[in-house]
Scaffold this active site. Structure first.
Site, PDB file in Angstrom:
ATOM      1  N   ASN A 121       0.847  -1.195   0.000  1.00  0.00           N
ATOM      2  CA  ASN A 121       0.000   0.000   0.000  1.00  0.00           C
ATOM      3  C   ASN A 121       0.882   1.245   0.000  1.00  0.00           C
ATOM      4  O   ASN A 121       1.952   1.271   0.603  1.00  0.00           O
ATOM      5  CB  ASN A 121      -0.872   0.002   1.269  1.00  0.00           C
ATOM      6  CG  ASN A 121      -1.764   1.233   1.355  1.00  0.00           C
ATOM      7  OD1 ASN A 121      -2.420   1.602   0.384  1.00  0.00           O
ATOM      8  ND2 ASN A 121      -1.783   1.879   2.512  1.00  0.00           N
ATOM      9  N   ASP A 159      -2.354   0.319   8.064  1.00  0.00           N
ATOM     10  CA  ASP A 159      -1.123   1.088   7.825  1.00  0.00           C
ATOM     11  C   ASP A 159       0.022   0.688   8.765  1.00  0.00           C
ATOM     12  O   ASP A 159       0.886   1.523   9.093  1.00  0.00           O
ATOM     13  CB  ASP A 159      -1.384   2.603   7.955  1.00  0.00           C
ATOM     14  CG  ASP A 159      -2.392   3.101   6.924  1.00  0.00           C
ATOM     15  OD1 ASP A 159      -2.465   2.512   5.838  1.00  0.00           O
ATOM     16  OD2 ASP A 159      -3.098   4.081   7.215  1.00  0.00           O
TER      17      ASP A 159
END
Ligand code: GRF
Length: 229
Positions: A121, A159
């Site tokens: 990501n 994250d």
């Protein structure tokens, strides 16, 4: 098939890209692929929004797309339904790597763990600081001197997976959230192809024991790049 600098033919890395918006990062990968600058094949693009401009970019480049935004009744697709369709589509495309490039839905741990390829990501902050949204505003509010973007392995925690690479900029006294967004996005457009090149050439690894951890002679991750432009 592309040729690397030692003239060894290398098999292109099959990449699936998940998007939600403009797709400027997808465009960078398309351009690099078409120019023969990256040993990749973009095997498909999945969008959770039917109005994402990224879909036009993919279609213009003759890349297969899957739009998983609404169910037949017209209702917005819930995350479980999205994940079931996305998993099926990814299995059909057989990617080596799944890239979340501006993909704005939070994926479940079970989808991530059962995906047919590892996932990375692109996040607009110097992780581990500023996970989540509104990163540019939060950097300004905190008075940070540095900001940038990170590419990390996707794990169940948002994250929080191993950060592979980062690109860094100095925050200017006149910066606003908008100017930082634009400056960080320019860094993303360089960091993403660089990172994918390092992965394609096995310089960076997504295995549990990363290359650098296994090799005491290499610096620990993340690899930080100061990119000037
Ligand atoms: C990027 O700036 C990324 O940091 C954020 O979403 C944006 C996507 O941009 N998560 P684009 O769709 O690639 O143009």
């Amino acid at each position: 098939m592309s040729i690397d600098q030692t003239s060894q033919p290398i098999k292109p890395l099959r990449i699936a890209v998940l998007v939600s918006g403009s797709g400027s990062n997808l465009q960078v990968l398309i351009d690099a692929m078409q120019a023969g600058a990256l040993p990749i094949e973009i095997v498909g693009v999945i969008s959770n929004r039917d109005d994402a401009y990224a879909l036009t970019r993919a279609t213009d480049a003759a890349i297969p797309v899957a739009v998983l935004s609404h169910v037949a009744s017209g209702k917005r697709m819930g995350i479980k339904t999205f994940e079931a369709h996305a998993n099926e589509q990814l299995i059909a495309w057989q990617p080596d790597l799944i890239v979340l490039a501006g993909f704005m839905r939070v994926l479940s741990g079970s989808f991530i763990d059962n995906a047919p390829a590892p996932m990375i990501n692109l996040h607009p902050s110097l992780l581990p600081v500023y996970k989540g949204l509104d990163t540019h505003q939060r950097v300004l509010q905190a008075g940070d001197r540095y900001h940038g973007c990170s590419i990390h392995k996707v794990t169940a925690e948002l994250d929080a997976g191993q950060v592979l690479t980062q690109a860094v900029l100095s925050v200017d006294i006149n910066d606003t959230a908008e100017s930082l967004q634009s400056r960080v996005q320019k860094l993303e457009h360089k960091l993403l192809p660089w990172t994918i090149l390092l992965l394609a050439k096995n310089v960076l690894s997504l295995e549990a024991e990363s290359t650098s951890q296994a090799n005491q002679y290499l610096p620990t991750l993340p690899l930080q790049l100061f990119i000037t432009s």
